[in-house]
Design a protein around this motif. Structure first.
Motif, PDB file in Angstrom:
ATOM      1  N   CYS A   1       0.830  -1.213   0.000  1.00 32.45           N
ATOM      2  CA  CYS A   1       0.000   0.000   0.000  1.00 32.45           C
ATOM      3  C   CYS A   1       0.860   1.257   0.000  1.00 32.45           C
ATOM      4  O   CYS A   1       0.497   2.261  -0.601  1.00 32.45           O
ATOM      5  N   ARG A   2       1.988   1.193   0.704  1.00 33.96           N
ATOM      6  CA  ARG A   2       2.890   2.348   0.696  1.00 33.96           C
ATOM      7  C   ARG A   2       3.383   2.620  -0.727  1.00 33.96           C
ATOM      8  O   ARG A   2       3.404   3.757  -1.171  1.00 33.96           O
ATOM      9  N   LEU A   3       3.790   1.590  -1.440  1.00 32.78           N
ATOM     10  CA  LEU A   3       4.329   1.787  -2.788  1.00 32.78           C
ATOM     11  C   LEU A   3       3.294   2.450  -3.695  1.00 32.78           C
ATOM     12  O   LEU A   3       3.606   3.355  -4.467  1.00 32.78           O
ATOM     13  N   LYS A   4       2.069   2.001  -3.583  1.00 34.79           N
ATOM     14  CA  LYS A   4       0.984   2.580  -4.385  1.00 34.79           C
ATOM     15  C   LYS A   4       0.829   4.073  -4.047  1.00 34.79           C
ATOM     16  O   LYS A   4       0.770   4.924  -4.940  1.00 34.79           O
ATOM     17  N   GLU A   5       0.802   4.362  -2.772  1.00 38.25           N
ATOM     18  CA  GLU A   5       0.633   5.740  -2.317  1.00 38.25           C
ATOM     19  C   GLU A   5       1.809   6.611  -2.762  1.00 38.25           C
ATOM     20  O   GLU A   5       1.625   7.746  -3.205  1.00 38.25           O
ATOM     21  N   VAL A   6       3.027   6.093  -2.620  1.00 33.77           N
ATOM     22  CA  VAL A   6       4.217   6.863  -2.975  1.00 33.77           C
ATOM     23  C   VAL A   6       4.201   7.216  -4.462  1.00 33.77           C
ATOM     24  O   VAL A   6       4.542   8.338  -4.847  1.00 33.77           O
ATOM     25  N   ASN A   7       3.788   6.253  -5.271  1.00 36.23           N
ATOM     26  CA  ASN A   7       3.760   6.532  -6.710  1.00 36.23           C
ATOM     27  C   ASN A   7       2.840   7.703  -7.035  1.00 36.23           C
ATOM     28  O   ASN A   7       3.136   8.500  -7.922  1.00 36.23           O
ATOM     29  N   GLU A   8       1.751   7.803  -6.297  1.00 31.64           N
ATOM     30  CA  GLU A   8       0.859   8.951  -6.502  1.00 31.64           C
ATOM     31  C   GLU A   8       1.449  10.221  -5.883  1.00 31.64           C
ATOM     32  O   GLU A   8       1.266  11.315  -6.394  1.00 31.64           O
ATOM     33  N   ARG A   9       2.140  10.040  -4.784  1.00 32.87           N
ATOM     34  CA  ARG A   9       2.711  11.195  -4.076  1.00 32.87           C
ATOM     35  C   ARG A   9       3.784  11.894  -4.923  1.00 32.87           C
ATOM     36  O   ARG A   9       3.899  13.120  -4.883  1.00 32.87           O
ATOM     37  N   ILE A  10       4.567  11.111  -5.642  1.00 31.27           N
ATOM     38  CA  ILE A  10       5.655  11.680  -6.430  1.00 31.27           C
ATOM     39  C   ILE A  10       5.129  12.817  -7.321  1.00 31.27           C
ATOM     40  O   ILE A  10       5.718  13.912  -7.358  1.00 31.27           O
ATOM     41  N   GLY A  11       4.031  12.572  -7.984  1.00 24.50           N
ATOM     42  CA  GLY A  11       3.460  13.592  -8.863  1.00 24.50           C
ATOM     43  C   GLY A  11       3.050  14.840  -8.097  1.00 24.50           C
ATOM     44  O   GLY A  11       3.272  15.977  -8.543  1.00 24.50           O
ATOM     45  N   ARG A  12       2.467  14.630  -6.928  1.00 31.39           N
ATOM     46  CA  ARG A  12       2.022  15.778  -6.128  1.00 31.39           C
ATOM     47  C   ARG A  12       3.213  16.586  -5.621  1.00 31.39           C
ATOM     48  O   ARG A  12       3.152  17.817  -5.559  1.00 31.39           O
ATOM     49  N   VAL A  13       4.296  15.910  -5.262  1.00 31.01           N
ATOM     50  CA  VAL A  13       5.470  16.623  -4.746  1.00 31.01           C
ATOM     51  C   VAL A  13       6.197  17.349  -5.883  1.00 31.01           C
ATOM     52  O   VAL A  13       6.655  18.489  -5.709  1.00 31.01           O
ATOM     53  N   GLN A  14       6.267  16.722  -7.039  1.00 23.19           N
ATOM     54  CA  GLN A  14       6.839  17.406  -8.218  1.00 23.19           C
ATOM     55  C   GLN A  14       6.113  18.732  -8.444  1.00 23.19           C
ATOM     56  O   GLN A  14       6.724  19.780  -8.591  1.00 23.19           O
ATOM     57  N   LYS A  15       4.795  18.644  -8.439  1.00 20.00           N
ATOM     58  CA  LYS A  15       3.967  19.824  -8.685  1.00 20.00           C
ATOM     59  C   LYS A  15       4.200  20.886  -7.611  1.00 20.00           C
ATOM     60  O   LYS A  15       4.322  22.077  -7.908  1.00 20.00           O
ATOM     61  N   ALA A  16       4.250  20.441  -6.350  1.00 15.41           N
ATOM     62  CA  ALA A  16       4.448  21.384  -5.242  1.00 15.41           C
ATOM     63  C   ALA A  16       5.783  22.113  -5.391  1.00 15.41           C
ATOM     64  O   ALA A  16       5.871  23.325  -5.127  1.00 15.41           O
ATOM     65  N   ILE A  17       6.812  21.393  -5.818  1.00 12.08           N
ATOM     66  CA  ILE A  17       8.127  22.024  -5.988  1.00 12.08           C
ATOM     67  C   ILE A  17       8.087  23.017  -7.152  1.00 12.08           C
ATOM     68  O   ILE A  17       8.525  24.168  -7.018  1.00 12.08           O
ATOM     69  N   LEU A  18       7.517  22.582  -8.254  1.00  7.65           N
ATOM     70  CA  LEU A  18       7.500  23.479  -9.428  1.00  7.65           C
ATOM     71  C   LEU A  18       6.685  24.740  -9.158  1.00  7.65           C
ATOM     72  O   LEU A  18       7.041  25.826  -9.589  1.00  7.65           O
ATOM     73  N   LYS A  19       5.597  24.583  -8.383  1.00  5.80           N
ATOM     74  CA  LYS A  19       4.742  25.745  -8.062  1.00  5.80           C
ATOM     75  C   LYS A  19       5.195  26.472  -6.794  1.00  5.80           C
ATOM     76  O   LYS A  19       4.547  27.415  -6.366  1.00  5.80           O
TER      77      LYS A  19
END
Lengths: 348, 348
Positions: A214-232
């Motif tokens: 479950c962590r791996l699934k969540e992390v894969n989704e998190r990566i996109g959100r963190v990328q976005k947070a950094i860029l913005k």
């Protein structure tokens, strides 16, 4: 010595953690991770690599003392194998490594990340390797998280899928200057060597924790959100994601067998105090690597608030502040200490 | 009073935890749970229920004092609704409840389990309900874990699937005498009221922990293994499963948002010491409810080893030992304290 290069690298702090290897030798992760490389004027490893045909046996000097280090010995073999085709003369030379941390190596700050990043940077310079991808792969062979420390600013280690790891290296999401307002406030709680290394902890988790999938699934989704947070430069989102990721990693460690604990009562108090501090608006995000010491990320304008919060917590022994850094780099000039060891170990 | 019944019930200790509700009002769990009902000669709630048409308002006396208790008030309404058809006269009478714990209610021992089991047992006796399933459902309406305390010995709360909860009640896996060698060694670490109630903690987890889905899958498989361990009296398997289940529950609590911590450094030390104790063969299993206090299950022959282990841990304030119990039961005889309150609250 025929070739001598000196490099400096800083640890990095992962906002999305690397936790669990799909390949132990090649250090291949199950998931992508994202980190901030820290400022090497505050916290760094400095490493000089000397190569000579006359040196029959590799020598490793760590903080002034000759050591036998299995991890480094293993890395030397892998790194040699990697350059054997392009630079066979390098692969055949003996290696003298002189490395030093300006911070306590047992304090639970990622010394293997800065260590292998500096070592790889210096070795790559010896072998005339300048490609960032290749440097990151070579650093990864020493320690997974080191693959990120060769990159400055905000770095994503793409875990890749290939069994040989050729698609597994770090790339830059944004340079240091993109979001230079960020600072990592490191609260040293304990400098005791941790009972369970991160290597053991993550192996145990990947093998034994039923929650890990479950962590791996969540992390894969998190990566996109963190990328976005950094860029913005969206601090609120970044802080929330990094705290959740840290909790998730420590939760799977607790779920492994036997359970692995890195957080203690002081860590827990810092977590609770950070949530209190954030009640009227997010000003800080905590994250914990495989140890009790806290990394609190905030914007410089809120640094004092974070320090005040940490000063209230009994058990915080020392505070180190490090901004965003520029990645590993070669430094010029003679290294006197190194010269001393050349004299001692190089046959005339 | 027209009808008076007194019941006694003990807490139970869950080997597979109830953590997460699919229905808050009806207390319906996401997963089956398995527990040992403890010995009510050591640890118990004693509750007298009196019913009278003359009592216009329900009165609740807890440990000698009149209290307003929302949870009990809610339960009274649900319990009345349940008997309204079969025993309408009962549903119309006012209720005087006098209840007492012989253990500190704030010590993190499942007082709501013994409390609602004793209350339900007494109420069911008033309403002439003897069916074990119905008694378990009525107890469940007060507190999920109470559904198990009405059953003696080894009890499984089948969570069911129906939205109305009619298939959600506890059944006996094995009676007390089947494995009477077991004992729960309760290490009281803190009697401070926990910051986050189990109700809040489990709601937070079910709503916010991405790891929770993996826990549910694991628990469903664990239930079968624990059933088998109990039927075969396989202590090693039972101990391993209960420890893993406890870790898993606390891991999902840490993964919820904001994170919830129930274990502290002392709990953690007990966990580590238990693993050490088990190194030469499994003699003990730990489990932690929503609090830092440890429950160590062992066979009586190993009781001294477990006590010695706990005595070494600084921070253990008190040790309570309770064997396997027979479930909630009606006790005969006059209750003088109750009579005092009848005088006070029943209009002449």
């Amino acid at each position: 010595m025929e070739i001598i290069k000196t490099a400096v690298a800083a640890p990095n702090i992962a906002l999305v953690k690397y936790w669990g290897k799909r390949d132990n030798l090649l250090k291949l992760a199950y998931n992508d991770s994202i980190s901030i490389t820290l400022d090497d004027s505050v916290i760094f490893t400095k490493t000089t690599v000397g190569l000579s045909e006359k040196l029959k046996k590799d020598v490793i000097i760590f903080n002034g003392k000759k050591v036998e280090d299995e991890k480094i010995a293993e890395w030397i073999e892998l790194a040699r194998g990697r350059v054997a085709k392009k630079a066979p003369e390098i692969a055949e030379m003996g290696m003298l490594i002189v490395t030093k941390n300006n911070f306590p190596s047992s304090a639970g700050i990622a010394s293997s990340a800065s260590g292998f990043a500096a070592l790889s940077e210096a070795f790559c310079a010896c072998a005339k390797i300048t490609d960032a991808k290749e440097k990151s792969i070579i650093a990864r062979l020493g320690s997974g998280s080191a693959s990120r420390s060769v990159i400055g600013g905000f770095s994503q280690w793409v875990c890749g899928r290939r069994p040989d790891g050729e698609d597994s290296y770090a790339v830059q999401l944004a340079p240091k200057k993109h979001w230079d307002e960020l600072v990592d406030v490191i609260a040293i709680i304990s400098s005791a060597k941790k009972k369970i290394s991160s290597k053991e902890g993550m192996e145990n988790t990947a093998k034994n924790s039923p929650l890990f999938a479950c962590r791996l699934k969540e992390v894969n989704e998190r990566i996109g959100r963190v990328q976005k947070a950094i860029l913005k430069k969206d601090f609120e989102s970044l802080a929330n994601e990094m705290m959740r990721d840290s909790n998730s990693m420590h939760a799977t460690a607790l779920d492994s067998w036997p359970p692995v604990f890195y957080l203690n009562d002081v860590s827990r108090e810092i977590i609770e105090e950070t949530h209190k501090l954030n009640e009227r608006g997010i000003v800080a995000g905590y994250t914990f690597d495989a140890g009790p010491n806290a990394h609190i990320i905030c914007e410089k304008k809120n640094l004092q608030k974070v320090k005040n919060m940490l000063l209230k917590v009994k058990g915080v022994k020392k505070i180190i502040c490090a901004g965003v850094g520029g990645g590993s780099k070669i430094v010029e000039g003679e290294n006197k200490e190194f010269a001393k060891f050349v004299k001692k170990y190089l046959p005339k």
